[in-house]
Write a protein that holds these residues in place. Structure first.
Motif, mmCIF file in Angstrom:
data_model
loop_
_atom_site.group_PDB
_atom_site.id
_atom_site.type_symbol
_atom_site.label_atom_id
_atom_site.label_comp_id
_atom_site.label_asym_id
_atom_site.label_seq_id
_atom_site.Cartn_x
_atom_site.Cartn_y
_atom_site.Cartn_z
ATOM 1 N N SER A 30 -10.763 -105.953 -45.084
ATOM 2 C CA SER A 30 -9.617 -105.084 -45.359
ATOM 3 C C SER A 30 -8.702 -105.660 -46.439
ATOM 4 C CB SER A 30 -8.818 -104.845 -44.071
ATOM 5 O OG SER A 30 -8.437 -106.069 -43.467
ATOM 6 N N ALA A 31 -8.508 -106.978 -46.435
ATOM 7 C CA ALA A 31 -7.654 -107.582 -47.463
ATOM 8 C C ALA A 31 -8.303 -107.493 -48.837
ATOM 9 C CB ALA A 31 -7.349 -109.030 -47.107
ATOM 10 N N LEU A 32 -9.599 -107.793 -48.892
ATOM 11 C CA LEU A 32 -10.315 -107.726 -50.162
ATOM 12 C C LEU A 32 -10.267 -106.332 -50.766
ATOM 13 C CD1 LEU A 32 -13.595 -109.804 -49.721
ATOM 14 C CD2 LEU A 32 -11.734 -110.227 -51.326
ATOM 15 N N VAL A 33 -10.523 -105.322 -49.927
ATOM 16 C CA VAL A 33 -10.553 -103.952 -50.439
ATOM 17 C C VAL A 33 -9.208 -103.569 -51.029
ATOM 18 C CG1 VAL A 33 -10.889 -101.530 -49.828
ATOM 19 C CG2 VAL A 33 -12.355 -103.267 -48.822
ATOM 20 N N LYS A 34 -8.131 -103.997 -50.386
ATOM 21 C CA LYS A 34 -6.799 -103.682 -50.902
ATOM 22 C C LYS A 34 -6.592 -104.293 -52.283
ATOM 23 C CE LYS A 34 -1.871 -104.150 -49.848
ATOM 24 N NZ LYS A 34 -0.877 -104.603 -48.837
ATOM 25 N N PHE A 35 -6.981 -105.560 -52.436
ATOM 26 C CA PHE A 35 -6.788 -106.216 -53.727
ATOM 27 C C PHE A 35 -7.749 -105.688 -54.782
ATOM 28 C CE2 PHE A 35 -4.925 -109.819 -51.143
ATOM 29 C CZ PHE A 35 -3.630 -109.552 -51.540
ATOM 30 N N TYR A 36 -8.973 -105.315 -54.377
ATOM 31 C CA TYR A 36 -9.896 -104.714 -55.331
ATOM 32 C C TYR A 36 -9.351 -103.378 -55.833
ATOM 33 C CZ TYR A 36 -13.503 -108.120 -53.971
ATOM 34 O OH TYR A 36 -14.222 -109.261 -53.750
ATOM 35 N N ALA A 37 -8.733 -102.613 -54.940
ATOM 36 C CA ALA A 37 -8.116 -101.354 -55.354
ATOM 37 C C ALA A 37 -6.998 -101.615 -56.362
ATOM 38 C CB ALA A 37 -7.577 -100.619 -54.130
ATOM 39 N N LYS A 38 -6.187 -102.636 -56.093
ATOM 40 C CA LYS A 38 -5.104 -102.985 -57.014
ATOM 41 C C LYS A 38 -5.653 -103.455 -58.360
ATOM 42 C CE LYS A 38 -1.363 -104.182 -53.819
ATOM 43 N NZ LYS A 38 -0.402 -105.244 -53.434
ATOM 44 N N ILE A 93 -14.514 -97.508 -54.292
ATOM 45 C CA ILE A 93 -13.272 -97.287 -53.552
ATOM 46 C C ILE A 93 -12.613 -95.992 -54.010
ATOM 47 C CG2 ILE A 93 -11.021 -98.269 -52.955
ATOM 48 C CD1 ILE A 93 -12.178 -101.007 -53.856
ATOM 49 N N THR A 94 -12.204 -95.185 -53.051
ATOM 50 C CA THR A 94 -11.375 -94.015 -53.330
ATOM 51 C C THR A 94 -9.996 -94.269 -52.730
ATOM 52 O OG1 THR A 94 -13.310 -92.563 -53.263
ATOM 53 C CG2 THR A 94 -11.145 -91.526 -53.084
ATOM 54 N N LEU A 95 -8.957 -94.074 -53.524
ATOM 55 C CA LEU A 95 -7.607 -94.449 -53.115
ATOM 56 C C LEU A 95 -6.593 -93.437 -53.615
ATOM 57 C CD1 LEU A 95 -5.879 -95.874 -55.783
ATOM 58 C CD2 LEU A 95 -7.898 -97.338 -55.587
ATOM 59 N N VAL A 96 -5.401 -93.547 -53.075
ATOM 60 C CA VAL A 96 -4.278 -92.748 -53.548
ATOM 61 C C VAL A 96 -3.304 -93.688 -54.251
ATOM 62 C CG1 VAL A 96 -2.370 -91.233 -52.928
ATOM 63 C CG2 VAL A 96 -4.529 -91.102 -51.667
ATOM 64 N N ALA A 97 -2.951 -93.366 -55.478
ATOM 65 C CA ALA A 97 -1.984 -94.144 -56.250
ATOM 66 C C ALA A 97 -0.742 -93.299 -56.509
ATOM 67 C CB ALA A 97 -2.591 -94.614 -57.565
ATOM 68 N N ARG A 98 0.342 -93.983 -56.821
ATOM 69 C CA ARG A 98 1.624 -93.291 -56.993
ATOM 70 C C ARG A 98 2.365 -93.865 -58.202
ATOM 71 N NH1 ARG A 98 6.372 -95.049 -55.193
ATOM 72 N NH2 ARG A 98 5.294 -96.600 -53.913
ATOM 73 N N LEU A 99 3.026 -92.976 -58.938
ATOM 74 C CA LEU A 99 3.916 -93.399 -60.020
ATOM 75 C C LEU A 99 5.322 -93.599 -59.450
ATOM 76 C CD1 LEU A 99 2.941 -91.194 -63.101
ATOM 77 C CD2 LEU A 99 2.679 -93.679 -62.864
ATOM 78 N N PRO A 100 5.864 -94.822 -59.461
ATOM 79 C CA PRO A 100 7.179 -95.065 -58.858
ATOM 80 C C PRO A 100 8.293 -94.231 -59.477
ATOM 81 C CG PRO A 100 6.045 -97.131 -59.338
ATOM 82 C CD PRO A 100 5.256 -96.056 -59.987
ATOM 83 N N SER A 101 8.195 -93.971 -60.778
ATOM 84 C CA SER A 101 9.279 -93.270 -61.462
ATOM 85 C C SER A 101 9.411 -91.817 -61.019
ATOM 86 C CB SER A 101 9.056 -93.322 -62.973
ATOM 87 O OG SER A 101 7.794 -92.756 -63.307
ATOM 88 N N SER A 102 8.300 -91.180 -60.705
ATOM 89 C CA SER A 102 8.329 -89.751 -60.365
ATOM 90 C C SER A 102 7.850 -89.449 -58.956
ATOM 91 C CB SER A 102 7.455 -88.976 -61.360
ATOM 92 O OG SER A 102 6.094 -89.369 -61.237
ATOM 93 N N GLY A 103 7.199 -90.419 -58.318
ATOM 94 C CA GLY A 103 6.627 -90.159 -57.006
ATOM 95 C C GLY A 103 5.304 -89.407 -57.066
ATOM 96 N N GLU A 152 0.818 -97.468 -58.867
ATOM 97 C CA GLU A 152 0.789 -98.456 -57.804
ATOM 98 C C GLU A 152 -0.041 -97.924 -56.645
ATOM 99 O OE1 GLU A 152 4.781 -99.321 -56.674
ATOM 100 O OE2 GLU A 152 5.258 -100.382 -58.544
ATOM 101 N N LEU A 153 -0.648 -98.849 -55.904
ATOM 102 C CA LEU A 153 -1.452 -98.441 -54.758
ATOM 103 C C LEU A 153 -0.565 -97.840 -53.675
ATOM 104 C CD1 LEU A 153 -4.184 -98.375 -53.255
ATOM 105 C CD2 LEU A 153 -3.646 -100.679 -52.404
ATOM 106 N N ASP A 154 -0.931 -96.645 -53.219
ATOM 107 C CA ASP A 154 -0.222 -96.002 -52.128
ATOM 108 C C ASP A 154 -1.001 -96.168 -50.821
ATOM 109 O OD1 ASP A 154 2.099 -93.969 -51.509
ATOM 110 O OD2 ASP A 154 0.326 -93.180 -50.497
ATOM 111 N N GLY A 184 -7.400 -95.846 -43.103
ATOM 112 C CA GLY A 184 -6.256 -95.096 -42.614
ATOM 113 C C GLY A 184 -6.361 -94.786 -41.142
ATOM 114 N N GLY A 185 -5.291 -94.220 -40.599
ATOM 115 C CA GLY A 185 -5.268 -93.841 -39.199
ATOM 116 C C GLY A 185 -5.283 -95.019 -38.254
ATOM 117 N N GLY A 186 -4.857 -96.184 -38.730
ATOM 118 C CA GLY A 186 -4.833 -97.360 -37.882
ATOM 119 C C GLY A 186 -6.196 -97.967 -37.624
#
Length: 274
Positions: free
Chosen positions: A43-51, A84-94, A66-68, A35-37
């Motif tokens: 970086s690509a691998l970590v994103k897909f591993y999180a997913k 990996i520590t990540l933030v996930a989101r439920l699309p239906s409720s946010g 879904e991955l936020d 985060g924070g740019g």
């Protein structure tokens, strides 16, 4: 299935700072803040591993997270576990939820991963060791895409299932580790056909088969537009989800089809996706 059955020795690895815990030879974990740019390795691998971790959790719990965003991850060198520590989101409720995901790389240069942990924060092995790494089988069109008793053919709407594309993207990124997160925008994969073969004699093949080989034919739309030539690719992924522990293991690879003009040609392994 409850996510609370986790080995205690795994819990703290998500939160260790860089260099800890100590390891034989003096090598510890590398702690990375996302985060924070910030630019960070793989970086690509970590994103897909999180997913992949969220895919495992959604499968077992019947949810649709879904991955936020990515928060942090801890790794070692070479083939490594990724905590990996990540933030996930439920699309239906946010609704947002912090998750912890562990993805273990079994080998470098191949899709060979195990995901034993994916769970909301604060609230184990079936590996596929008998698949040769040098040649991953691709069945001929006559077998894989016509034998409806042995294989389940996905219909057009099922081809849009997000984990199909995720498996292909993982196969590409694990084989080409220098791909960066910014390169992901160049991916435009058109999933053409998918056949699923069950590894369980008692379970007919289906979209939800826990132990299965998944044969994926796809096109690279970006390359086709850029060169004016069709780019047909093939991917094979073997997936096992252990019912007792919830551990997800996947192995596979992808490559350009030997002949770029027809899915009916026999899939002889050629050069990898570039």
């Amino acid at each position: 299935m409850s996510q609370s059955c986790v080995r205690m020795e795994e819990l703290d690895f998500f939160n260790f700072p860089e260099g800890f815990p100590p390891r034989r030879g003096g090598y510890g974990l590398i702690h990375v803040e996302c985060g924070g740019g910030r630019a960070y390795p793989n970086s690509a691998l970590v994103k897909f591993y999180a997913k992949l971790g969220l895919h495992r959790y959604n499968w077992l719990e019947g949810t649709n997270f879904e991955l936020d965003s990515l928060m942090t991850f801890n790794i070692r060198s070479a083939a490594s576990p990724y905590y990996i520590t990540l933030v996930a989101r439920l699309p239906s409720s946010g609704l947002q939820q912090i998750f912890q995901v562990l993805v273990e790389e079994e080998r470098l240069g191949y899709l060979d991963l195990t995901c034993p942990i994916s769970r909301p924060q604060a609230t184990y092995q079936d590996r596929l060791v008998d698949w040769p790494s040098s040649i991953i089988p691709w069945l001929s069109y006559e077998i894989a895409f016509s034998d409806t008793k042995r294989f389940y053919m996905l219909n057009e709407s099922e081809l849009q299932c997000d984990w199909i594309s995720l498996y292909v993207e993982l196969a590409i990124c694990t084989s080409h580790r220098k791909i960066k997160a910014r390169d992901l925008s160049k991916f435009d994969l058109d999933i053409v056909q998918v056949a699923i073969e069950s590894l369980d004699d008692k379970e007919p093949p289906s979209l939800m088969s826990r132990a299965a080989v998944i044969y994926i034919a796809y096109k690279d739309v970006v390359k086709s537009l850029r060169t004016g030539e069709p780019y047909h690719y093939q991917a094979v992924v073997r997936r096992v989800i252990n019912e007792a522990t919830g551990t997800l293991s996947i192995q596979g690879d992808c490559w350009i089809a030997a002949a770029a003009t027809a899915l009916a040609d026999r899939g002889l392994r050629s050069s990898p996706t570039s």
